[in-house]
Design a protein around this motif. Structure first.
Motif, PDB file in Angstrom:
ATOM      1  N   LEU A 118      30.868  32.399  72.940  1.00 15.31           N
ATOM      2  CA  LEU A 118      31.363  31.015  73.199  1.00 15.31           C
ATOM      3  C   LEU A 118      31.084  29.901  72.619  1.00 15.31           C
ATOM      4  N   GLY A 119      32.066  29.115  72.052  1.00 17.19           N
ATOM      5  CA  GLY A 119      31.431  27.951  71.279  1.00 17.19           C
ATOM      6  C   GLY A 119      31.511  28.623  69.618  1.00 17.19           C
ATOM      7  N   GLY A 139      31.787  26.696  66.801  1.00 15.05           N
ATOM      8  CA  GLY A 139      31.334  25.746  65.702  1.00 15.05           C
ATOM      9  C   GLY A 139      30.569  26.154  64.676  1.00 15.05           C
ATOM     10  N   MET A 171      27.501  27.417  64.629  1.00 14.28           N
ATOM     11  CA  MET A 171      26.986  28.459  64.708  1.00 14.28           C
ATOM     12  C   MET A 171      27.806  29.750  64.893  1.00 14.28           C
ATOM     13  N   ALA A 174      36.203  25.893  73.792  1.00 11.31           N
ATOM     14  CA  ALA A 174      36.953  24.719  74.710  1.00 11.31           C
ATOM     15  C   ALA A 174      37.930  23.942  73.950  1.00 11.31           C
ATOM     16  N   MET A 201      38.956  24.353  67.488  1.00 13.03           N
ATOM     17  CA  MET A 201      38.003  25.124  66.582  1.00 13.03           C
ATOM     18  C   MET A 201      38.725  26.694  66.696  1.00 13.03           C
ATOM     19  N   ALA A 217      27.114  29.543  72.238  1.00 13.33           N
ATOM     20  CA  ALA A 217      26.827  28.483  70.976  1.00 13.33           C
ATOM     21  C   ALA A 217      27.385  27.480  71.327  1.00 13.33           C
ATOM     22  N   VAL A 218      27.215  26.676  72.728  1.00 11.23           N
ATOM     23  CA  VAL A 218      27.965  25.466  72.638  1.00 11.23           C
ATOM     24  C   VAL A 218      27.115  24.343  72.524  1.00 11.23           C
ATOM     25  N   PHE A 219      27.547  23.126  72.795  1.00  6.57           N
ATOM     26  CA  PHE A 219      26.571  21.914  72.611  1.00  6.57           C
ATOM     27  C   PHE A 219      25.359  22.162  73.088  1.00  6.57           C
ATOM     28  N   GLU A 220      24.249  21.373  72.371  1.00  2.45           N
ATOM     29  CA  GLU A 220      22.890  21.473  72.807  1.00  2.45           C
ATOM     30  C   GLU A 220      22.552  20.594  73.811  1.00  2.45           C
ATOM     31  N   LYS A 269      24.547  23.897  79.513  1.00  2.16           N
ATOM     32  CA  LYS A 269      24.031  25.527  79.380  1.00  2.16           C
ATOM     33  C   LYS A 269      23.890  25.924  80.762  1.00  2.16           C
ATOM     34  N   SER A 297      18.679  25.687  70.318  1.00  6.50           N
ATOM     35  CA  SER A 297      17.762  25.397  69.166  1.00  6.50           C
ATOM     36  C   SER A 297      16.379  24.957  70.018  1.00  6.50           C
ATOM     37  N   TRP A 348      19.702  32.134  66.258  1.00  6.96           N
ATOM     38  CA  TRP A 348      20.240  32.403  65.018  1.00  6.96           C
ATOM     39  C   TRP A 348      19.852  31.148  64.090  1.00  6.96           C
ATOM     40  N   LYS A 370      30.379  18.085  59.057  1.00  4.98           N
ATOM     41  CA  LYS A 370      31.183  18.298  59.896  1.00  4.98           C
ATOM     42  C   LYS A 370      32.267  16.925  60.182  1.00  4.98           C
TER      43      LYS A 370
HETATM   44  N1  NAD Z   1      23.702  23.746  63.796  1.00 10.29           N
HETATM   45  C1  NAD Z   1      22.567  24.385  63.422  1.00 10.29           C
HETATM   46  O1  NAD Z   1      21.873  24.418  62.457  1.00 10.29           O
HETATM   47  C2  NAD Z   1      22.036  25.495  64.648  1.00 10.29           C
HETATM   48  C3  NAD Z   1      21.054  26.263  64.427  1.00 10.29           C
HETATM   49  C4  NAD Z   1      20.628  27.108  65.367  1.00 10.29           C
HETATM   50  C5  NAD Z   1      21.061  27.039  66.718  1.00 10.29           C
HETATM   51  N2  NAD Z   1      21.964  25.778  67.137  1.00 10.29           N
HETATM   52  C6  NAD Z   1      22.456  25.520  68.475  1.00 10.29           C
HETATM   53  O2  NAD Z   1      23.687  26.416  68.514  1.00 10.29           O
HETATM   54  C7  NAD Z   1      24.280  25.881  69.672  1.00 10.29           C
HETATM   55  C8  NAD Z   1      25.659  25.299  68.926  1.00 10.29           C
HETATM   56  O3  NAD Z   1      25.368  24.237  67.780  1.00 10.29           O
HETATM   57  P1  NAD Z   1      26.379  24.214  66.643  1.00 10.29           P
HETATM   58  O4  NAD Z   1      25.696  23.511  65.540  1.00 10.29           O
HETATM   59  O5  NAD Z   1      27.311  25.266  66.347  1.00 10.29           O
HETATM   60  O6  NAD Z   1      27.144  23.097  67.262  1.00 10.29           O
HETATM   61  P2  NAD Z   1      28.805  22.585  67.017  1.00 10.29           P
HETATM   62  O7  NAD Z   1      28.961  21.150  67.559  1.00 10.29           O
HETATM   63  O8  NAD Z   1      29.241  22.949  65.442  1.00 10.29           O
HETATM   64  O9  NAD Z   1      29.803  23.854  68.011  1.00 10.29           O
HETATM   65  C9  NAD Z   1      29.694  23.840  69.354  1.00 10.29           C
HETATM   66  C10 NAD Z   1      31.099  24.153  69.636  1.00 10.29           C
HETATM   67  O10 NAD Z   1      31.227  24.393  71.145  1.00 10.29           O
HETATM   68  C11 NAD Z   1      32.143  24.024  71.718  1.00 10.29           C
HETATM   69  N3  NAD Z   1      32.015  23.991  73.089  1.00 10.29           N
HETATM   70  C12 NAD Z   1      31.523  22.844  73.804  1.00 10.29           C
HETATM   71  N4  NAD Z   1      31.347  23.252  75.148  1.00 10.29           N
HETATM   72  C13 NAD Z   1      31.914  24.315  75.307  1.00 10.29           C
HETATM   73  C14 NAD Z   1      32.263  25.161  76.489  1.00 10.29           C
HETATM   74  N5  NAD Z   1      31.525  24.861  77.671  1.00 10.29           N
HETATM   75  N6  NAD Z   1      32.721  26.457  76.249  1.00 10.29           N
HETATM   76  C15 NAD Z   1      33.051  26.724  75.048  1.00 10.29           C
HETATM   77  N7  NAD Z   1      33.007  26.274  73.930  1.00 10.29           N
HETATM   78  C16 NAD Z   1      32.296  24.790  73.986  1.00 10.29           C
HETATM   79  C17 NAD Z   1      32.810  22.910  70.928  1.00 10.29           C
HETATM   80  O11 NAD Z   1      34.174  22.635  71.213  1.00 10.29           O
HETATM   81  C18 NAD Z   1      32.195  23.133  69.490  1.00 10.29           C
HETATM   82  O12 NAD Z   1      33.072  23.811  68.829  1.00 10.29           O
HETATM   83  C19 NAD Z   1      23.576  24.559  70.013  1.00 10.29           C
HETATM   84  O13 NAD Z   1      22.908  25.079  71.426  1.00 10.29           O
HETATM   85  C20 NAD Z   1      22.534  24.363  69.040  1.00 10.29           C
HETATM   86  O14 NAD Z   1      21.343  23.775  69.074  1.00 10.29           O
HETATM   87  C21 NAD Z   1      22.325  25.156  65.972  1.00 10.29           C
END
Ligand code: NAD
Length: 323
Positions: free
Chosen positions: A13-14, A16, A18, A38, A42, A94-97, A102, A124, A146, A282
């Motif tokens: 789920l998500g 982006g 990750m 969502a 994407m 893997a949705v927004f932090e 969450k 994270s 990850w 991005k």
């Molecule tokens: N970017 C990194 O380096 C990294 C590394 C490890 C962990 N993370 C963690 O992974 C998670 C995602 O990070 P990211 O960098 O991929 O973010 P991102 O902004 O690239 O992607 C997040 C995606 O989630 C989608 N989204 C948001 N709310 C949603 C929902 N309710 N249902 C489905 N999709 C939804 C968004 O449309 C977006 O495409 C975060 O918790 C972040 O902290 C990120």
């Protein structure tokens, strides 16, 4: 909790930065992956993004070209969360932090997933005892953290909460091993887990060096890559200390620890860039600028170097280092 021996059906789920690479890794290892984001944009771009990553794998001889189409075919795009989770044995978000997002997501997932489905967070920083606080059955949930790029970085941190069952931890560990990852289990949960605490310590000092104009941003990146980064690919930080000599490390620590940045306030330059919408690759600009052609070149170079490193250091020894 009874666990399915062999997990074959996964939901991500998500999709982006990750999520797309996590989905790719499961699909490449043979799992059927239900994929939901969502954002329609994407979802619509998923196959192209994963296809691009897989093309780099083929170019680096990390996979055969024949495995590309079957891998893409195992990614099933769905338009609702419930559809993604239905029938999945392992779900990772893997949705927004965003902690509140969450928390409510996990509460909904509990409603629409099977009783034995494992629920994982890729946060994270938030331990599962926080992000999963609304779960009625916390024994089925944990963090699997990850690292970017998720389809290339070997380690995944596995962080159970106080309520996670041992069976869930073991099944998750085995699943991650099966898909070619190197899972590291933390003995207790703490914010930021293990790696991001070290990473933030490095970032804090790097942003301060930029602020002090000690060198140009390009020179700072080069200096760290060509020293700490170069060595860390081969040895962990503690073994590096042993090779350097702990007496020298003691003196250096004593002299420098009071000098380096310890202020917990977020660096002003980082706040400024994010407020201006400069989020990195991005949005086409972060610390550096990434017009489309430069971004394509930088990503291709990153992936090709990481793939070569992965083949050199991890393909032959997927369980880690020989003694
Ligand atoms: N970017 C990194 O380096 C990294 C590394 C490890 C962990 N993370 C963690 O992974 C998670 C995602 O990070 P990211 O960098 O991929 O973010 P991102 O902004 O690239 O992607 C997040 C995606 O989630 C989608 N989204 C948001 N709310 C949603 C929902 N309710 N249902 C489905 N999709 C939804 C968004 O449309 C977006 O495409 C975060 O918790 C972040 O902290 C990120």
């Amino acid at each position: 909790m009874k666990q399915t021996d062999c997990i074959e059906r996964v939901a991500v789920l998500g999709l982006g930065t990750m999520g797309h690479g996590i989905a790719q890794t499961f699909a490449l290892a043979g799992c059927e992956v239900a994929c939901f984001d969502a954002s329609a944009a994407m979802r619509d771009s998923l196959i192209e993004r994963v296809g691009g990553n897989l093309a780099a794998f083929v170019a680096a001889h990390a996979i055969d070209s024949e495995s590309v189409e079957p891998t893409l075919a195992r990614l099933r795009l769905v338009t609702t969360e419930a559809e993604a989770v239905a029938g999945a044995q392992f779900v990772t978000e893997a949705v927004f932090e965003d902690l509140a997002m969450k928390q409510t997501l996990f509460a909904r997932l509990e409603e629409c997933s099977g009783p034995d489905t494992i629920l994982a967070s890729n946060s994270s920083s938030f331990p599962i005892s926080q992000s999963g606080i609304l779960l009625k059955r916390p024994e089925r949930a944990l963090v699997t953290h990850w690292f970017n790029p998720p389809h290339l970085t070997p380690v995944v941190e596995v962080v159970p909460g106080p309520g996670t069952s041992e069976g869930v931890v073991e099944t998750t560990h085995q699943l991650l091993r099966r898909i070619g990852k190197l899972p590291i289990r933390l003995r207790r949960e703490l914010p930021g887990f293990l790696v991001n605490r070290v990473q933030v310590a490095i970032q804090r000092e790097v942003w301060d060096l930029v602020d002090q104009k000690v060198a140009t941003p390009e020179e700072i990146d080069l200096a760290i890559r060509g020293t700490i980064g170069f060595r860390l690919a081969a040895l962990g930080p503690l073994e590096i200390h042993d090779f350097a000599g702990l007496d020298i490390q003691l003196a250096t620590y004593r002299n420098l620890a009071p000098e380096i940045r310890s202020n917990p306030v977020v660096p002003a330059a980082l706040e400024r860039l994010v407020s201006a919408g400069k989020l990195g690759v991005k949005t086409g600009q972060g610390f550096f600028e990434y017009p489309p052609e430069r971004l394509a070149n930088r990503k291709a170079r990153r992936d090709s170097l990481l793939l070569r490193l992965w083949k050199l250091l991890y393909q032959a020894e997927p369980a880690g280092e020989p003694e």
